[in-house]
Design an enzyme around this catalytic site. Sequence first.
Site, PDB file in Angstrom:
ATOM      1  N   GLY A 205       0.935  -1.284  -0.137  1.00  0.00           N
ATOM      2  CA  GLY A 205      -0.088   0.102   0.016  1.00  0.00           C
ATOM      3  C   GLY A 205       1.054   1.250   0.121  1.00  0.00           C
ATOM      4  CG  ASN A 206      -0.435   4.664  -1.252  1.00  0.00           C
ATOM      5  OD1 ASN A 206      -1.250   5.663  -0.568  1.00  0.00           O
ATOM      6  ND2 ASN A 206      -1.292   4.204  -2.501  1.00  0.00           N
ATOM      7  NE  ARG A 207       4.105   7.727   5.234  1.00  0.00           N
ATOM      8  CZ  ARG A 207       4.716   8.949   4.952  1.00  0.00           C
ATOM      9  NH1 ARG A 207       5.627   8.983   4.226  1.00  0.00           N
ATOM     10  NH2 ARG A 207       4.493   9.879   5.573  1.00  0.00           N
ATOM     11  CB  SER A 208      -2.657   8.140   0.020  1.00  0.00           C
ATOM     12  OG  SER A 208      -3.918   9.140   0.011  1.00  0.00           O
TER      13      SER A 208
END
Length: 399
Positions: A205-208
Amino acid sequence: MTALNVVVGISGGIAAYKAVSVIRELVLAGHDVHVVATSNALKFVGLPTLEAISRNPVHTDLYEGVDEVRHVSVGQAADVIVVAPATANTIAKIATGQASDFLGNTILASTAPVVLAPAMHTEMWQNPATVANVETLRSRGIRFVGPESGQLTGSDSGLGRMSEPSDIVAAVLDVAVASRDLAGRSVLVTAGGTREPLDPVRFIGNRSSGKQGVALATAAAARGASVTLIGANLEVAPPAGVRFIEVGTTLELQSIVNAEAVTADLIVMAAAVADYRPAETAQSKIKKRSDSSTLELRLEENPDILRGVVAARSGDQVIVGFAAETEPDDAALLELGRAKVTRKGCDYLVVNRVGWTEGFASDRNTVIVINTAGDRVGEASGSKLSVAHRILDLVFAAR
Ligand code: CTP
């Protein structure tokens, strides 16, 4: 004009009797009026009068309707708030964000535009404290109507008299219409970050956090648009008054975006989309390997949702992409943005810098907006909500 939900705040000044005419005029014009009176206001005008004229219960006591969380719900439901009269004391309290009474809570809990109609003696209006408070409020976008020059409460006359009710009503309706410049438009916003499962307990995933996308949905809804928000793994709650659809992976996001994009006038792809997904998703937890100190993951490419939306565009849809980049320098950031807008074919690209400490989780943002030709059309810096409003201004400016 469609009927508006108007909150009329009344604070404790002799001009409170004229608030009755403000309410009357708004009600007769078909608007739904909710009066919030301070306890001092009720020394100048009777509660039964206000209830009869507004045709709604009057709110005064913070501890009334606690089960309905009324101290915030009245402000949240408002399309516009007017305080008439706004005394020097009330102006000072609003300027410093005080929530000691129902009116203060209502204003703080609302994203609706606010109009103040001051009424006080000339000396109080011209006092440096009041002047500074008025300046603070103006800088936050609060609109003032009056005060006028004329007969004051005593034998004196001068600047400080509250504007006439019909002028106050005209200002309120003006502000409400201008603030609902997206009425009748349909806006689709994606927010958050997609996650691609590796096994039942892990993902790529990503940190958004989804904060900027949620702010865009909030801003568009406050301006009267009908908003659909597609959220992937949001860290913040979706705003009230928008249609919310939750997704997890890029493929899920793609299928909902494609279905929803058809009817949207504006599509804003603020979501951080995983470009790759695991080629296989294990059905049980991947175990630590005893035969090797490395683990290889094979990924396959996800579809580019934005490019698909651009390819399928209909009519004069406006399509906006986001580009979060880690380039430290502005020129290099813009260069990447220009290449990306050409590759994606969207009408606008909102470029922002992200890093270990910048961008994602923050409540603030700094962005540059470029058009499809790569020209810089504007920039914005500040709270994610103010940045959202500026982006909407820029992308709707030419429409
Ligand atoms: N986007 C998309 N589908 C993808 C990847 C990105 O729709 N598979 C959208 C994002 O929502 C964003 C824009 O495209 O509005 C740019 O996303 P970004 O990740 O910066 O672009 P990429 O094409 O993935 O470029 P790169 O990761 O190489 O910078």
